[in-house]
Design an enzyme around this catalytic site. Structure first.
Site, PDB file in Angstrom:
ATOM      1  N   PRO A 173       2.645  72.177  -8.867  1.00  0.00           N
ATOM      2  CA  PRO A 173       2.634  71.848  -7.438  1.00  0.00           C
ATOM      3  C   PRO A 173       1.364  71.174  -6.930  1.00  0.00           C
ATOM      4  O   PRO A 173       1.190  71.044  -5.722  1.00  0.00           O
ATOM      5  CB  PRO A 173       2.770  73.238  -6.796  1.00  0.00           C
ATOM      6  N   CYS A 174       0.484  70.718  -7.814  1.00  0.00           N
ATOM      7  CA  CYS A 174      -0.834  70.269  -7.353  1.00  0.00           C
ATOM      8  C   CYS A 174      -0.769  69.085  -6.388  1.00  0.00           C
ATOM      9  O   CYS A 174      -1.627  68.941  -5.521  1.00  0.00           O
ATOM     10  CB  CYS A 174      -1.744  69.957  -8.539  1.00  0.00           C
ATOM     11  N   GLU A 175       0.234  68.216  -6.525  1.00  0.00           N
ATOM     12  CA  GLU A 175       0.326  67.040  -5.655  1.00  0.00           C
ATOM     13  C   GLU A 175       1.398  67.177  -4.582  1.00  0.00           C
ATOM     14  O   GLU A 175       1.653  66.233  -3.832  1.00  0.00           O
ATOM     15  CB  GLU A 175       0.609  65.792  -6.496  1.00  0.00           C
TER      16      GLU A 175
END
EC number: 2.3.2.-
Length: 230
Positions: A173-175
């Site tokens: 989910p980092c972006e």
């Protein structure tokens, strides 16, 4: 950012609308009550998929390298995915059971990133045995997009399920937050009657799933997108 309350409210609303349109393989909300009386949950579904044997030999040698990349162009993915790659296939014929796999999808709120996160696993419909990573990857539309270098995406990593504790795979989910800011601002242009806060609250989860879903064999009902102007 998405709050945990917004996630729960939107998830329950989305489940109700989705299941009213397609109820053969429904989504459901699993409520979890923790010892500190904090209430949380996640929503989950399954998809039945015909095994893709065409790309097994070609993809196996490149899987490790592919999964070290990241995503940049999400809109291209949304435009280029062929709906036929996400068709749900169910069979009651025992002779075909070996050709059908089951994808388990759980969508959980991340406190760290303050976004929804998709977790998945794959199983044989014949004996419910877990699939190898290669078997899972080769049957995701995501693998074809990566192979054709049509885009880069947040790649899948093996993790421990944050609620159930079993091994599973996570779409990182980092972006997600940056992606959703761009998407919601763009969609806001078509919804002048809604102020920014209302639109964010009402459509965040569905907008996110309309991008992520086709990558992993989750086909979004057209009527659901149409009714919500996505």
């Amino acid at each position: 950012m998405l709050t945990s309350k917004d996630f729960r409210d939107q998830a329950i609303n989305l489940i109700k609308k989705w299941n009213n349109i397609i109820d053969e393989i429904p989504w459901q909300w699993n409520q979890i009550n923790e010892l500190n009386n904090e209430s949380k949950g996640y929503f989950t579904t399954k998809r039945y998929h015909k095994i893709n044997n065409n790309n097994n030999n070609n993809n196996n040698n490149n899987i490790e390298n592919k999964n070290n990349n990241n995503i940049e162009n999400f809109e291209e993915i949304k435009e280029t995915i062929d709906d036929s790659s996400t068709t749900i296939i169910k069979s009651n014929n025992n002779n075909n059971e070996n050709n059908i796999i089951i994808f388990q999808f759980d969508i959980i709120y991340s406190k760290s990133y303050q976004v929804p996160v998709l977790y998945l696993n794959g199983f044989s419909s014949f004996d419910s045995s877990p699939l190898s990573w290669n078997e899972i990857w080769n049957n995701l539309p995501l693998s074809n997009l990566d192979k054709n270098q049509q885009s880069t995406i947040p790649y899948i990593t093996q993790v421990e399920h944050p609620i159930l504790g079993n091994p599973c795979y996570q779409l990182h989910p980092c972006e997600t937050d940056n992606l959703m800011k761009l998407i919601l601002l763009k969609e806001k242009d078509y919804n002048d009657n809604n102020d920014k806060k209302e639109y964010f609250k009402d459509y965040y989860l569905l907008s996110w799933l309309s991008i992520i879903g086709p990558m992993v064999n989750i086909k979004i009902p057209f009527d659901l997108l149409k009714n919500n102007n996505i």
